[in-house]
Scaffold this motif. Structure first.
Motif, PDB file in Angstrom:
ATOM      1  N   ILE A 177      -1.908  -7.061 -10.954  1.00  0.00           N
ATOM      2  CA  ILE A 177      -2.909  -7.708 -11.070  1.00  0.00           C
ATOM      3  C   ILE A 177      -3.723  -8.063  -9.839  1.00  0.00           C
ATOM      4  N   TRP A 178      -3.522  -7.637  -8.790  1.00  0.00           N
ATOM      5  CA  TRP A 178      -4.321  -7.538  -7.483  1.00  0.00           C
ATOM      6  C   TRP A 178      -5.415  -6.767  -7.498  1.00  0.00           C
ATOM      7  N   TYR A 179      -5.441  -5.701  -8.133  1.00  0.00           N
ATOM      8  CA  TYR A 179      -6.447  -4.744  -8.352  1.00  0.00           C
ATOM      9  C   TYR A 179      -7.682  -5.255  -8.791  1.00  0.00           C
ATOM     10  N   GLU A 180      -8.886  -5.020  -8.462  1.00  0.00           N
ATOM     11  CA  GLU A 180      -9.806  -5.311  -9.350  1.00  0.00           C
ATOM     12  C   GLU A 180     -10.529  -4.364 -10.314  1.00  0.00           C
ATOM     13  N   GLN A 181      -9.715  -3.441 -10.636  1.00  0.00           N
ATOM     14  CA  GLN A 181      -9.921  -2.338 -11.577  1.00  0.00           C
ATOM     15  C   GLN A 181      -8.528  -2.309 -12.202  1.00  0.00           C
ATOM     16  N   PRO A 182      -8.329  -1.561 -13.678  1.00  0.00           N
ATOM     17  CA  PRO A 182      -7.193  -1.024 -14.219  1.00  0.00           C
ATOM     18  C   PRO A 182      -6.470   0.136 -13.325  1.00  0.00           C
ATOM     19  N   TYR A 183      -5.920  -0.296 -12.015  1.00  0.00           N
ATOM     20  CA  TYR A 183      -5.318   0.825 -11.432  1.00  0.00           C
ATOM     21  C   TYR A 183      -3.803   0.712 -11.234  1.00  0.00           C
ATOM     22  N   SER A 184      -3.280   1.894 -11.251  1.00  0.00           N
ATOM     23  CA  SER A 184      -1.724   1.872 -10.924  1.00  0.00           C
ATOM     24  C   SER A 184      -1.450   3.064 -10.411  1.00  0.00           C
ATOM     25  N   HIS A 185      -0.291   3.239  -9.740  1.00  0.00           N
ATOM     26  CA  HIS A 185       0.335   4.293  -9.033  1.00  0.00           C
ATOM     27  C   HIS A 185       1.706   4.434  -9.192  1.00  0.00           C
ATOM     28  N   TYR A 186       2.334   5.712  -9.528  1.00  0.00           N
ATOM     29  CA  TYR A 186       3.533   5.933  -9.619  1.00  0.00           C
ATOM     30  C   TYR A 186       3.776   7.002  -8.494  1.00  0.00           C
ATOM     31  N   THR A 187       4.655   6.844  -7.797  1.00  0.00           N
ATOM     32  CA  THR A 187       5.034   7.724  -6.611  1.00  0.00           C
ATOM     33  C   THR A 187       6.388   8.087  -7.099  1.00  0.00           C
ATOM     34  N   LYS A 188       6.776   9.505  -6.780  1.00  0.00           N
ATOM     35  CA  LYS A 188       8.037   9.951  -7.205  1.00  0.00           C
ATOM     36  C   LYS A 188       8.472  10.043  -5.384  1.00  0.00           C
ATOM     37  N   SER A 189       9.830  10.367  -5.268  1.00  0.00           N
ATOM     38  CA  SER A 189      10.271  10.573  -3.971  1.00  0.00           C
ATOM     39  C   SER A 189       9.652  11.626  -3.259  1.00  0.00           C
ATOM     40  N   VAL A 190       9.270  11.637  -1.994  1.00  0.00           N
ATOM     41  CA  VAL A 190       8.789  12.534  -1.194  1.00  0.00           C
ATOM     42  C   VAL A 190       9.739  13.667  -0.796  1.00  0.00           C
ATOM     43  N   VAL A 191      10.876  12.868  -0.347  1.00  0.00           N
ATOM     44  CA  VAL A 191      11.958  13.857   0.358  1.00  0.00           C
ATOM     45  C   VAL A 191      13.080  13.166  -0.347  1.00  0.00           C
ATOM     46  N   GLU A 192      14.370  13.952  -0.413  1.00  0.00           N
ATOM     47  CA  GLU A 192      15.506  13.489  -0.821  1.00  0.00           C
ATOM     48  C   GLU A 192      16.317  12.757   0.523  1.00  0.00           C
ATOM     49  N   ALA A 193      17.068  11.703   0.039  1.00  0.00           N
ATOM     50  CA  ALA A 193      17.410  10.957   1.159  1.00  0.00           C
ATOM     51  C   ALA A 193      18.635  11.878   1.637  1.00  0.00           C
ATOM     52  N   GLU A 194      18.782  11.592   3.330  1.00  0.00           N
ATOM     53  CA  GLU A 194      19.928  11.971   3.874  1.00  0.00           C
ATOM     54  C   GLU A 194      20.804  10.789   4.089  1.00  0.00           C
ATOM     55  N   GLY A 195      22.169  11.182   4.075  1.00  0.00           N
ATOM     56  CA  GLY A 195      23.179  10.431   4.417  1.00  0.00           C
ATOM     57  C   GLY A 195      23.463   9.552   3.249  1.00  0.00           C
ATOM     58  N   ASP A 196      24.654   8.682   3.588  1.00  0.00           N
ATOM     59  CA  ASP A 196      25.057   7.781   2.421  1.00  0.00           C
ATOM     60  C   ASP A 196      24.484   6.673   2.158  1.00  0.00           C
ATOM     61  N   VAL A 197      23.333   6.581   1.583  1.00  0.00           N
ATOM     62  CA  VAL A 197      22.230   5.427   1.382  1.00  0.00           C
ATOM     63  C   VAL A 197      22.050   4.966  -0.019  1.00  0.00           C
TER      64      VAL A 197
ATOM     65  N   ALA B   2     -15.640 -17.576 -22.008  1.00  0.00           N
ATOM     66  CA  ALA B   2     -15.678 -16.707 -23.481  1.00  0.00           C
ATOM     67  C   ALA B   2     -16.942 -15.807 -23.360  1.00  0.00           C
ATOM     68  N   GLY B   3     -16.798 -14.439 -23.826  1.00  0.00           N
ATOM     69  CA  GLY B   3     -17.674 -13.468 -23.729  1.00  0.00           C
ATOM     70  C   GLY B   3     -17.602 -12.526 -22.296  1.00  0.00           C
ATOM     71  N   GLU B   4     -17.139 -12.995 -21.373  1.00  0.00           N
ATOM     72  CA  GLU B   4     -17.027 -12.349 -19.926  1.00  0.00           C
ATOM     73  C   GLU B   4     -15.832 -11.458 -19.730  1.00  0.00           C
ATOM     74  N   LYS B   5     -16.233 -10.293 -19.042  1.00  0.00           N
ATOM     75  CA  LYS B   5     -15.070  -9.435 -18.989  1.00  0.00           C
ATOM     76  C   LYS B   5     -14.118  -9.857 -17.760  1.00  0.00           C
ATOM     77  N   LEU B   6     -12.813  -9.607 -18.191  1.00  0.00           N
ATOM     78  CA  LEU B   6     -11.868  -9.763 -17.213  1.00  0.00           C
ATOM     79  C   LEU B   6     -11.606  -8.553 -16.199  1.00  0.00           C
ATOM     80  N   PRO B   7     -12.078  -8.389 -15.102  1.00  0.00           N
ATOM     81  CA  PRO B   7     -11.861  -7.206 -14.348  1.00  0.00           C
ATOM     82  C   PRO B   7     -10.570  -6.341 -14.559  1.00  0.00           C
ATOM     83  N   ASN B   8      -9.533  -7.035 -14.245  1.00  0.00           N
ATOM     84  CA  ASN B   8      -8.169  -6.345 -14.534  1.00  0.00           C
ATOM     85  C   ASN B   8      -6.956  -7.309 -14.806  1.00  0.00           C
ATOM     86  N   PRO B   9      -6.634  -7.534 -16.070  1.00  0.00           N
ATOM     87  CA  PRO B   9      -5.587  -8.355 -16.263  1.00  0.00           C
ATOM     88  C   PRO B   9      -4.008  -7.814 -16.087  1.00  0.00           C
TER      89      PRO B   9
END
Length: 728
Positions: free
Chosen positions: A470-490, A334-341
């Motif tokens: 929750i693995w990061y030790e800071q409130p870190y997050s990353h949303y990546t958009k697609s870098v290239v459009e997929a070629e082919g029927d995938v 109690a009273g301690e900071k949780l680094p990143n929930p």
């Protein structure tokens, strides 16, 4: 290729493994022309590994599957439009469901499927709507005790365990994060692990490493306990014995938050330093020093890796590891900071109290193999999730009767190489009425499939760091958009389940919110449902260019709530039998060492991620086999030279191996990576230098299966060795 003025630079992150290393990609005319670390990232600091840097070649691999394939009656394959393939698959699944019931339809979601942030919520939603419990993942191949069983038996601390950045000491058991890039909070962070280890050592952190190899982590440790493989539970019991006998535990914390400490201590009476030293092959003084160093703390954590978890008694190993953290009070107060929930889940009070054991997590649907084995609850970013244990999936396919699996959808995995007991796995896969694989290459399993659906690769899709939140030790997050459009029927992994759900008339719900089953939702739509009410809104994360540490409010651990406060149970039912079994096996191993003089252990390799990597030219230049690493003294004694082929035999089978001398390995140990080789039989063994050998041929999946999960022993396997020219 030189960059031009019209080139676009796009920030993204790697999904070759779980580490999510940030990268900057240069794109021209929808083609990736270069890739480099994102040196602007404040958490990773420009770190990437050599595997992730091969993603451009992976995208444009000549043998990449860009059109779905259907197996013909004569065994050949024909290209087929993906939508037509899905129509045919849905029709066959409907027939199987109507004839055999919904449980006959299963999916296996392998390691690569975890790299797609939407796969598992949609896959599980599909199974729920189908009313099929036959949902399997790679988690139950190597770590079910860590992510569910341990908490179900003992309980857990609501305020969180100490993380690396706040620790004075770390006990790392069979985990080489510098190579595997995988660790739970408390161990060496998987993001830029070398930097994290240097930082920890610089501020005076003490490292204790338990490993039969002098790994990269062991070489940097203050104490390296080079243990005899398979004796992790014995050592952990010994460390606990010393700490409790010398009253080095946190008695105040134990008195308030732990039950059954006295019978637990009594059960450890035989595990004296002398007893443990003889059975674990260690120096008694080193064991005592390690126990005292860990107990001194005052903050720190004990963590395990796949080494001990794939060995004998995985449930016991995990319980004893949790017990070390518990008796030493390695939890935020109690009273301690949780680094990143975490930033992707809703905020809720974090209380300085124990959540009691969750026995209901161990009482789900039973397997048809044994009442002791059934649904395992795993803790995910979206809460507890039930899955059937993969170790017995082959038996569920082969065992006739109601509930027999007739169809298997394989997503981002290679069960022919990964499932324990390869001979049985091969027989089971051949026994299916329908096998569907979604993959980017013809893996050993895809070679057997009735349909192979081409999959998008990570640079061709949006993603969010859900798995690692929750693995990061800071409130870190990353949303990546697609870098290239997929070629082919995938298509993407999650899309396969949505498309089949639509065709089967199912209604899918993610995080208790319905998906549109008429018009295909976007990836963002699904991720928005998954992260509903998150501490940082998805829209804000989406709007950032690259990964970012967000200005989220600090989370301060609150005092316990007397109305809900529980106790951690150190001595759950059955623990005494497990300790007795581990001790009896340890005693027997001392006497039987001559019969099987070597122990084979699993390992990770820098240039591959399970069965992914050898198809890429740069990684292949580092080696195209999984060598049988042995101590040079053992090779000298047997008159074996580096590069020779040997045969490694257990009571269950025999495989070839290409010998490589490695002085970092304890004598009497052979170290080989899993998920190599080809199908059993045929000419696979003749290609051991090109494709390696599969260590799962040395085991049977039901030899001493772990309770609840059926977890098979895949490491510390007793073997003998012979040269090629020696008689069988």
């Amino acid at each position: 290729m030189a960059e031009t003025q019209g080139d676009k630079k796009i920030k993204t992150y790697c999904r070759f493994c779980h580490a999510t290393c940030p990268m900057e990609v240069t794109v021209r005319d929808n083609k990736v022309i270069s890739l480099r670390p994102d040196t602007d990232n404040e958490v990773f600091g420009g770190y990437t590994c050599l595997k992730g840097r091969q993603m451009p070649e992976q995208l444009y691999l000549p043998e990449r599957i860009l059109s779905s394939l259907r197996k013909n009656a004569d065994g050949t394959r024909s290209e087929i439009r993906t939508q037509q393939a899905l129509d045919e698959i849905a029709s066959k699944l409907r027939e199987i469901r109507d004839k055999y019931g919904p449980r006959s339809i299963a999916s296996y979601n392998g390691t690569v499927s975890f790299q797609n942030s939407a796969t598992h919520p949609v896959a599980k939603a599909w199974h729920v709507a189908l009313d099929s419990p036959s949902y399997y993942t790679s988690i139950t191949i190597d770590q079910p005790a860590k992510v569910g069983i341990g908490q179900a038996r003992m309980g857990f601390w609501a305020g969180g365990n100490h993380t690396w950045r706040d620790s004075n000491v770390a006990l790392i058991i069979g985990n080489n994060t510098l190579v595997s890039h995988f660790s739970i909070p408390g161990g060496i962070p998987s993001f830029s692990p070398s930097s994290a280890l240097r930082e920890g050592k610089k501020r005076g952190m003490k490292i204790i490493c338990v490993d039969p190899r002098r790994t990269e982590v062991a070489a940097r440790s203050d104490i390296h306990l080079q243990i005899k493989p398979g004796q992790d539970a014995i050592l952990l019991a010994g460390l606990l014995h010393i700490i409790l006998e010398e009253n080095l535990h946190d008695s105040e914390f134990c008195e308030e938050n732990i039950e059954n400490l006295t019978p637990f201590k009594q059960s450890l009476a035989r595990f004296t330093p002398d007893y443990v030293a003889e059975r674990a092959g260690l120096n008694k003084d080193d064991i005592i020093a390690a126990a005292r160093m860990f107990a001194a703390g005052p903050k720190g954590s004990a963590t395990t890796g796949t080494g001990p978890e794939m060995g004998p008694y995985p449930n016991l190993v995990q319980h004893l590891t949790q017990a070390l953290n518990a008796i030493c009070g390695r939890h935020y107060r109690a009273g301690e900071k949780l680094p990143n929930p975490g930033v992707l889940s809703p905020p809720f009070p974090r209380l300085a109290q124990a959540v009691p054991p969750q026995p209901e997590w161990l009482t789900g649907i039973r397997s048809r193999v044994s009442d002791d084995i059934g649904e395992v609850t795993v803790l995910t970013a979206n809460g507890p999730l039930k899955e059937m244990p993969t170790a017995i999936c082959a038996d569920e396919i082969l065992m006739e009767g109601e509930g027999q699996i007739k169809a298997l959808i394989c997503i981002g995995g290679n069960p022919l190489l990964a499932w324990p007991g390869q001979e049985k796995a091969h027989k089971a896969l051949k026994n299916l009425d329908l096998l569907i694989c979604l993959d980017y290459k013809l893996s050993a399993t895809a070679e057997m499939a009735d349909y192979v659906i081409g999959s998008k690769l990570c640079l061709e899709r949006d993603d969010l760091t859900v798995l690692t939140d929750i693995w990061y030790e800071q409130p870190y997050s990353h949303y990546t958009k697609s870098v290239v459009e997929a070629e082919g029927d995938v298509i993407e992994e999650w899309e396969l389940f949505w498309q089949l759900g639509k065709r089967l008339g199912l209604s899918l719900n993610v995080n208790e919110q319905p998906l549109d089953m008429v018009n295909k939702p976007s990836k963002y739509d699904i991720l928005e449902k998954m992260t509903s009410g998150s501490r940082v809104p998805l829209e804000e994360i989406y709007g950032r260019d690259g990964g970012h540490v967000f200005d989220a409010p600090d989370v301060i651990v609150q005092p316990a709530d007397p109305a809900t406060k529980g106790l951690l149970n150190l001595f759950p039912a059955g623990l005494d039998e497990e300790l007795e079994g581990a001790a009896s096996d340890a005693d027997r191993s001392v006497m039987e060492a001559q019969q099987h003089p070597y122990l084979l252990v699993s390992r990770r390799m820098k240039n591959t991620f399970n069965s992914t990597g050898p198809e890429l030219s740069f990684l292949a230049s580092k080696g195209t086999t999984n060598p049988a690493y042995m101590n040079p003294d053992d090779l000298t004694a047997m008159n074996i030279e580096d590069g020779e082929i040997i045969f490694i035999r257990s009571e269950r089978g025999e495989i070839p191996g290409v010998v490589q001398s490695s002085p970092d390995i304890r004598k009497g140990v052979i170290s080989m990576a899993h998920c190599w080789g080809g199908a059993p039989g045929g000419a696979g063994d003749d290609k051991v230098r090109e494709i390696g050998a599969n260590t799962n041929r040395l085991i049977h999946n039901l030899d001493n299966p772990a309770k609840y999960s059926g977890m098979a022993q895949q490491s510390a396997i007793a073997v003998t060795v012979r040269k090629v020219d020696e008689p069988d």
